[in-house]
Design a protein around this motif. Sequence first.
Motif, PDB file in Angstrom:
ATOM      1  N   GLU A 105       0.836  -1.192   0.000  1.00  0.00           N
ATOM      2  CA  GLU A 105       0.000   0.000   0.000  1.00  0.00           C
ATOM      3  C   GLU A 105       0.879   1.252   0.000  1.00  0.00           C
ATOM      4  O   GLU A 105       1.851   1.338   0.758  1.00  0.00           O
ATOM      5  CB  GLU A 105      -0.880   0.014   1.253  1.00  0.00           C
ATOM      6  N   TYR A 107       2.029   4.939   0.999  1.00  0.00           N
ATOM      7  CA  TYR A 107       1.801   5.854   2.114  1.00  0.00           C
ATOM      8  C   TYR A 107       0.986   7.035   1.631  1.00  0.00           C
ATOM      9  O   TYR A 107       1.160   7.488   0.505  1.00  0.00           O
ATOM     10  CB  TYR A 107       3.123   6.433   2.621  1.00  0.00           C
ATOM     11  N   MET A 108       0.144   7.560   2.497  1.00  0.00           N
ATOM     12  CA  MET A 108      -0.429   8.875   2.250  1.00  0.00           C
ATOM     13  C   MET A 108       0.532   9.850   2.922  1.00  0.00           C
ATOM     14  O   MET A 108       0.781   9.749   4.129  1.00  0.00           O
ATOM     15  CB  MET A 108      -1.818   9.052   2.843  1.00  0.00           C
ATOM     16  N   ARG A 144       0.831   8.146   6.639  1.00  0.00           N
ATOM     17  CA  ARG A 144      -0.317   7.378   7.111  1.00  0.00           C
ATOM     18  C   ARG A 144      -0.526   6.197   6.174  1.00  0.00           C
ATOM     19  O   ARG A 144      -0.252   6.289   4.970  1.00  0.00           O
ATOM     20  CB  ARG A 144      -1.537   8.294   7.089  1.00  0.00           C
ATOM     21  N   LEU A 145      -1.031   5.100   6.718  1.00  0.00           N
ATOM     22  CA  LEU A 145      -1.457   3.941   5.932  1.00  0.00           C
ATOM     23  C   LEU A 145      -2.876   3.573   6.346  1.00  0.00           C
ATOM     24  O   LEU A 145      -3.199   3.586   7.537  1.00  0.00           O
ATOM     25  CB  LEU A 145      -0.548   2.731   6.184  1.00  0.00           C
ATOM     26  N   LYS A 146      -3.714   3.228   5.382  1.00  0.00           N
ATOM     27  CA  LYS A 146      -5.075   2.793   5.697  1.00  0.00           C
ATOM     28  C   LYS A 146      -5.084   1.412   6.329  1.00  0.00           C
ATOM     29  O   LYS A 146      -5.888   1.120   7.193  1.00  0.00           O
ATOM     30  CB  LYS A 146      -5.941   2.773   4.434  1.00  0.00           C
ATOM     31  N   SER A 147      -4.177   0.546   5.867  1.00  0.00           N
ATOM     32  CA  SER A 147      -4.207  -0.861   6.278  1.00  0.00           C
ATOM     33  C   SER A 147      -3.449  -1.160   7.567  1.00  0.00           C
ATOM     34  O   SER A 147      -3.467  -2.290   8.041  1.00  0.00           O
ATOM     35  CB  SER A 147      -3.645  -1.743   5.161  1.00  0.00           C
ATOM     36  N   SER A 149      -2.267   0.325  11.601  1.00  0.00           N
ATOM     37  CA  SER A 149      -2.525   1.295  12.661  1.00  0.00           C
ATOM     38  C   SER A 149      -1.305   2.190  12.869  1.00  0.00           C
ATOM     39  O   SER A 149      -0.193   1.858  12.453  1.00  0.00           O
ATOM     40  CB  SER A 149      -2.860   0.568  13.964  1.00  0.00           C
ATOM     41  N   ASN A 172      -3.830  10.367  13.493  1.00  0.00           N
ATOM     42  CA  ASN A 172      -3.690   9.195  12.631  1.00  0.00           C
ATOM     43  C   ASN A 172      -2.514   9.296  11.649  1.00  0.00           C
ATOM     44  O   ASN A 172      -2.664   9.087  10.457  1.00  0.00           O
ATOM     45  CB  ASN A 172      -4.994   8.923  11.880  1.00  0.00           C
TER      46      ASN A 172
END
Length: 186
Positions: A105, A107-108, A144-147, A149, A172
């Motif tokens: 995934e 990163y944001m 940040r990552l959605k998948s 924590s 977050n």
Amino acid sequence: MTMDLISRRGVLGAFAATSVVAAPVMANAFGFLRGAGDMRRVRMYSGRTGESIDTVYWVDGKYIREALNEINVFMRDWRTGEVIGIDPRTIDVAAASSRLLQTNEPYMMLSGYRSPRTNAMLRRTSSGVAKNSLHMTGKAADLRLKSRSVAQMYQAAAACRGGGVGRYSRSNFVHMDCGPVRTWGS
């Protein structure tokens, strides 16, 4: 402490399966990039600009200048458009953390480079912005990552021992930098 997606065995397996090759500038820092490997790749997107990047920036002990230039532009201060050289060690910490987390995934990226003007503006509106932030020298990223924590990202980045790692659970995201090794946050 139990980790859902990062187990001690998984981390040790990642270390065993991946050769540890330190960047030339970090030749004396043995533990710097556990899990970074012979090829380093970074995947990020910016919700602020809508841009994304997916690039191999290091192969067989050498940084790829063109890829680093792309990263510099991607991680620019989006408020002012200013671009500076992002310290590749910051990208190394993010890439190694991603590998430890075993995710593809992207990163944001919430914040990469911040001009002194942007940093001053953010300090006026938030108590969590450092006066001498490493963001102003291209040595930090807020990710940040959605998948995963915040706790998982924090643990992976801290395991790299490549710089500072801050946990910002309420917002977050995790701060990763290539400054002195230290951790903070809740």
